[in-house]
Scaffold this motif. Sequence first.
Motif, PDB file in Angstrom:
ATOM      1  N   LEU A  15     -21.627 -19.052  14.132  1.00 32.93           N
ATOM      2  CA  LEU A  15     -21.681 -18.032  13.095  1.00 32.93           C
ATOM      3  C   LEU A  15     -22.041 -16.662  13.680  1.00 32.93           C
ATOM      4  O   LEU A  15     -21.478 -15.637  13.277  1.00 32.93           O
ATOM      5  N   GLY A  16     -22.971 -16.664  14.625  1.00 33.52           N
ATOM      6  CA  GLY A  16     -23.359 -15.400  15.252  1.00 33.52           C
ATOM      7  C   GLY A  16     -22.213 -14.772  16.027  1.00 33.52           C
ATOM      8  O   GLY A  16     -21.974 -13.556  15.930  1.00 33.52           O
ATOM      9  N   ARG A  17     -21.472 -15.584  16.781  1.00 33.58           N
ATOM     10  CA  ARG A  17     -20.359 -15.036  17.563  1.00 33.58           C
ATOM     11  C   ARG A  17     -19.195 -14.646  16.665  1.00 33.58           C
ATOM     12  O   ARG A  17     -18.476 -13.678  16.946  1.00 33.58           O
ATOM     13  N   ALA A  18     -18.986 -15.392  15.572  1.00 34.34           N
ATOM     14  CA  ALA A  18     -17.913 -15.051  14.641  1.00 34.34           C
ATOM     15  C   ALA A  18     -18.199 -13.718  13.957  1.00 34.34           C
ATOM     16  O   ALA A  18     -17.285 -12.907  13.751  1.00 34.34           O
ATOM     17  N   TYR A  19     -19.453 -13.477  13.607  1.00 34.64           N
ATOM     18  CA  TYR A  19     -19.818 -12.207  12.949  1.00 34.64           C
ATOM     19  C   TYR A  19     -19.498 -11.024  13.858  1.00 34.64           C
ATOM     20  O   TYR A  19     -18.918 -10.025  13.420  1.00 34.64           O
ATOM     21  N   VAL A  20     -19.860 -11.145  15.141  1.00 28.53           N
ATOM     22  CA  VAL A  20     -19.595 -10.056  16.083  1.00 28.53           C
ATOM     23  C   VAL A  20     -18.093  -9.835  16.222  1.00 28.53           C
ATOM     24  O   VAL A  20     -17.610  -8.699  16.266  1.00 28.53           O
ATOM     25  N   ARG A  21     -17.320 -10.935  16.252  1.00 32.75           N
ATOM     26  CA  ARG A  21     -15.870 -10.823  16.422  1.00 32.75           C
ATOM     27  C   ARG A  21     -15.224 -10.142  15.209  1.00 32.75           C
ATOM     28  O   ARG A  21     -14.370  -9.273  15.353  1.00 32.75           O
ATOM     29  N   VAL A  22     -15.630 -10.547  14.017  1.00 29.30           N
ATOM     30  CA  VAL A  22     -15.054  -9.959  12.810  1.00 29.30           C
ATOM     31  C   VAL A  22     -15.475  -8.500  12.667  1.00 29.30           C
ATOM     32  O   VAL A  22     -14.657  -7.620  12.365  1.00 29.30           O
ATOM     33  N   LYS A  23     -16.755  -8.232  12.897  1.00 26.97           N
ATOM     34  CA  LYS A  23     -17.264  -6.867  12.765  1.00 26.97           C
ATOM     35  C   LYS A  23     -16.621  -5.939  13.788  1.00 26.97           C
ATOM     36  O   LYS A  23     -16.189  -4.821  13.466  1.00 26.97           O
ATOM     37  N   GLY A  24     -16.559  -6.408  15.030  1.00 29.52           N
ATOM     38  CA  GLY A  24     -15.985  -5.573  16.080  1.00 29.52           C
ATOM     39  C   GLY A  24     -14.486  -5.376  15.928  1.00 29.52           C
ATOM     40  O   GLY A  24     -13.958  -4.310  16.242  1.00 29.52           O
ATOM     41  N   GLY A  25     -13.776  -6.405  15.427  1.00 29.49           N
ATOM     42  CA  GLY A  25     -12.332  -6.306  15.300  1.00 29.49           C
ATOM     43  C   GLY A  25     -11.867  -5.423  14.168  1.00 29.49           C
ATOM     44  O   GLY A  25     -10.685  -5.061  14.107  1.00 29.49           O
ATOM     45  N   ASN A  26     -12.775  -5.061  13.267  1.00 31.01           N
ATOM     46  CA  ASN A  26     -12.389  -4.256  12.114  1.00 31.01           C
ATOM     47  C   ASN A  26     -13.159  -2.944  12.016  1.00 31.01           C
ATOM     48  O   ASN A  26     -13.128  -2.296  10.973  1.00 31.01           O
ATOM     49  N   ARG A  27     -13.846  -2.568  13.085  1.00 35.88           N
ATOM     50  CA  ARG A  27     -14.642  -1.346  13.009  1.00 35.88           C
ATOM     51  C   ARG A  27     -13.786  -0.095  13.101  1.00 35.88           C
ATOM     52  O   ARG A  27     -14.233   0.986  12.740  1.00 35.88           O
ATOM     53  N   GLU A  28     -12.562  -0.238  13.591  1.00 38.47           N
ATOM     54  CA  GLU A  28     -11.665   0.905  13.687  1.00 38.47           C
ATOM     55  C   GLU A  28     -10.416   0.628  12.850  1.00 38.47           C
ATOM     56  O   GLU A  28      -9.576  -0.198  13.230  1.00 38.47           O
ATOM     57  N   PRO A  29     -10.267   1.271  11.701  1.00 36.51           N
ATOM     58  CA  PRO A  29      -9.129   0.978  10.812  1.00 36.51           C
ATOM     59  C   PRO A  29      -7.764   1.161  11.467  1.00 36.51           C
ATOM     60  O   PRO A  29      -6.808   0.467  11.124  1.00 36.51           O
ATOM     61  N   SER A  30      -7.659   2.079  12.422  1.00 35.51           N
ATOM     62  CA  SER A  30      -6.357   2.318  13.052  1.00 35.51           C
ATOM     63  C   SER A  30      -5.871   1.091  13.816  1.00 35.51           C
ATOM     64  O   SER A  30      -4.668   0.881  13.974  1.00 35.51           O
ATOM     65  N   TRP A  31      -6.807   0.259  14.305  1.00 36.96           N
ATOM     66  CA  TRP A  31      -6.405  -0.956  15.009  1.00 36.96           C
ATOM     67  C   TRP A  31      -5.618  -1.872  14.090  1.00 36.96           C
ATOM     68  O   TRP A  31      -4.622  -2.466  14.486  1.00 36.96           O
ATOM     69  N   ILE A  32      -6.085  -1.996  12.851  1.00 38.63           N
ATOM     70  CA  ILE A  32      -5.419  -2.879  11.894  1.00 38.63           C
ATOM     71  C   ILE A  32      -4.004  -2.384  11.626  1.00 38.63           C
ATOM     72  O   ILE A  32      -3.050  -3.167  11.561  1.00 38.63           O
ATOM     73  N   ILE A  33      -3.864  -1.065  11.488  1.00 36.61           N
ATOM     74  CA  ILE A  33      -2.545  -0.489  11.202  1.00 36.61           C
ATOM     75  C   ILE A  33      -1.569  -0.781  12.342  1.00 36.61           C
ATOM     76  O   ILE A  33      -0.444  -1.251  12.125  1.00 36.61           O
ATOM     77  N   TRP A  34      -2.000  -0.541  13.578  1.00 41.55           N
ATOM     78  CA  TRP A  34      -1.107  -0.747  14.710  1.00 41.55           C
ATOM     79  C   TRP A  34      -0.810  -2.222  14.928  1.00 41.55           C
ATOM     80  O   TRP A  34       0.299  -2.579  15.349  1.00 41.55           O
ATOM     81  N   GLU A  35      -1.769  -3.087  14.668  1.00 34.09           N
ATOM     82  CA  GLU A  35      -1.539  -4.517  14.856  1.00 34.09           C
ATOM     83  C   GLU A  35      -0.602  -5.095  13.808  1.00 34.09           C
ATOM     84  O   GLU A  35      -0.120  -6.220  13.956  1.00 34.09           O
ATOM     85  N   VAL A  36      -0.372  -4.363  12.739  1.00 38.61           N
ATOM     86  CA  VAL A  36       0.608  -4.780  11.733  1.00 38.61           C
ATOM     87  C   VAL A  36       1.959  -4.123  11.981  1.00 38.61           C
ATOM     88  O   VAL A  36       3.010  -4.768  11.920  1.00 38.61           O
ATOM     89  N   LEU A  37       1.961  -2.813  12.299  1.00 37.56           N
ATOM     90  CA  LEU A  37       3.213  -2.077  12.441  1.00 37.56           C
ATOM     91  C   LEU A  37       3.965  -2.447  13.717  1.00 37.56           C
ATOM     92  O   LEU A  37       5.198  -2.576  13.699  1.00 37.56           O
ATOM     93  N   LEU A  38       3.262  -2.619  14.828  1.00 38.94           N
ATOM     94  CA  LEU A  38       3.953  -2.912  16.085  1.00 38.94           C
ATOM     95  C   LEU A  38       4.705  -4.245  16.047  1.00 38.94           C
ATOM     96  O   LEU A  38       5.858  -4.308  16.505  1.00 38.94           O
ATOM     97  N   PRO A  39       4.112  -5.345  15.532  1.00 42.17           N
ATOM     98  CA  PRO A  39       4.908  -6.574  15.429  1.00 42.17           C
ATOM     99  C   PRO A  39       6.119  -6.426  14.527  1.00 42.17           C
ATOM    100  O   PRO A  39       7.141  -7.092  14.724  1.00 42.17           O
ATOM    101  N   LEU A  40       6.037  -5.525  13.536  1.00 42.90           N
ATOM    102  CA  LEU A  40       7.178  -5.326  12.640  1.00 42.90           C
ATOM    103  C   LEU A  40       8.383  -4.739  13.374  1.00 42.90           C
ATOM    104  O   LEU A  40       9.527  -4.966  12.976  1.00 42.90           O
ATOM    105  N   LEU A  41       8.138  -3.994  14.455  1.00 43.96           N
ATOM    106  CA  LEU A  41       9.247  -3.448  15.231  1.00 43.96           C
ATOM    107  C   LEU A  41      10.057  -4.565  15.873  1.00 43.96           C
ATOM    108  O   LEU A  41      11.296  -4.549  15.858  1.00 43.96           O
ATOM    109  N   MET A  42       9.357  -5.558  16.445  1.00 42.54           N
ATOM    110  CA  MET A  42      10.050  -6.698  17.033  1.00 42.54           C
ATOM    111  C   MET A  42      10.769  -7.511  15.962  1.00 42.54           C
ATOM    112  O   MET A  42      11.920  -7.919  16.131  1.00 42.54           O
TER     113      MET A  42
END
Length: 271
Positions: A15-42
């Motif tokens: 649970l402790g490691r999952a919290y860090v992973r979720v928190k860190g993976g979503n701290r920058e909104p632009s990451w989410i945008i690029w991780e959705v848009l770039l696969p759409l190109l392929m």
Amino acid sequence: MPSEEYLRLFLRTALGRAYVRVKGGNREPSWIIWEVLLPLLMISSVVYAYKSFGAPPEYVGFVVIGGAMMSFWLNVIWGMGAVMYWEKETGNLEVFMVSPAPLEGLLAGMAIGGMVNTTTRAVSIVLMGILFFGAEMSLSGLLPSLIVFFLTLSSLYGLGMAVASLFLMYSRSGWRAAELLEEPVMFLSGLYYPVSVLPMAVQAIASLIPLTIGLDGIRRALILGSSLSELSLHVSLLAIMIPASILVARRALRFMERRAKEEGRLILRWI
């Protein structure tokens, strides 16, 4: 260590490691945008290729779902498999090894966090595929597809734990193994086409990969409207693969941990 104490440490570590992973993976909104848009190109290049060839309309849905599931495979290889190398590079691995926290709990937390983050991206890719490419999905197959989906992830992230053991032992050299697994699995699993188009011998080899079975089951449910009873073979095979992958991962992790301790590979050496 008593089983109750081990279970408590395992859950707290996960649970402790999952919290860090979720928190860190979503701290920058632009990451989410690029991780959705770039696969759409392929995805868009394959979708337009199918449309130009006059392929059946369900192939568009095949490509969209394949692109969404590709995110999970890449997360297993790099976000899950390479975690031991990254922890060693930052000096965290030494702390983990001297603490009572089990390595299995650490990897389970990475898996849970990776599932949460990647599921958000995958759902966005599917919605964008429906909106922009007109992919047709069957709502009647939603429940069977979710069952197959979670069984697939459980087996797939168990495989990711086994890959992580390679990084524990071989560090940077483990990247070669990860790169070796990336493209062949994407080909054999049929990310952008139904695996039935492959020769029977290749299909037999591909059926050993959880992603192949899971992706085929999800497509059958969401696009062709197959019921859970019609997917009984997929469910049975994935249910067998889950304990098998976890057992292989546990043994590989313990073996590589012992070898790494014997050969002094648990710390980063600047030589």
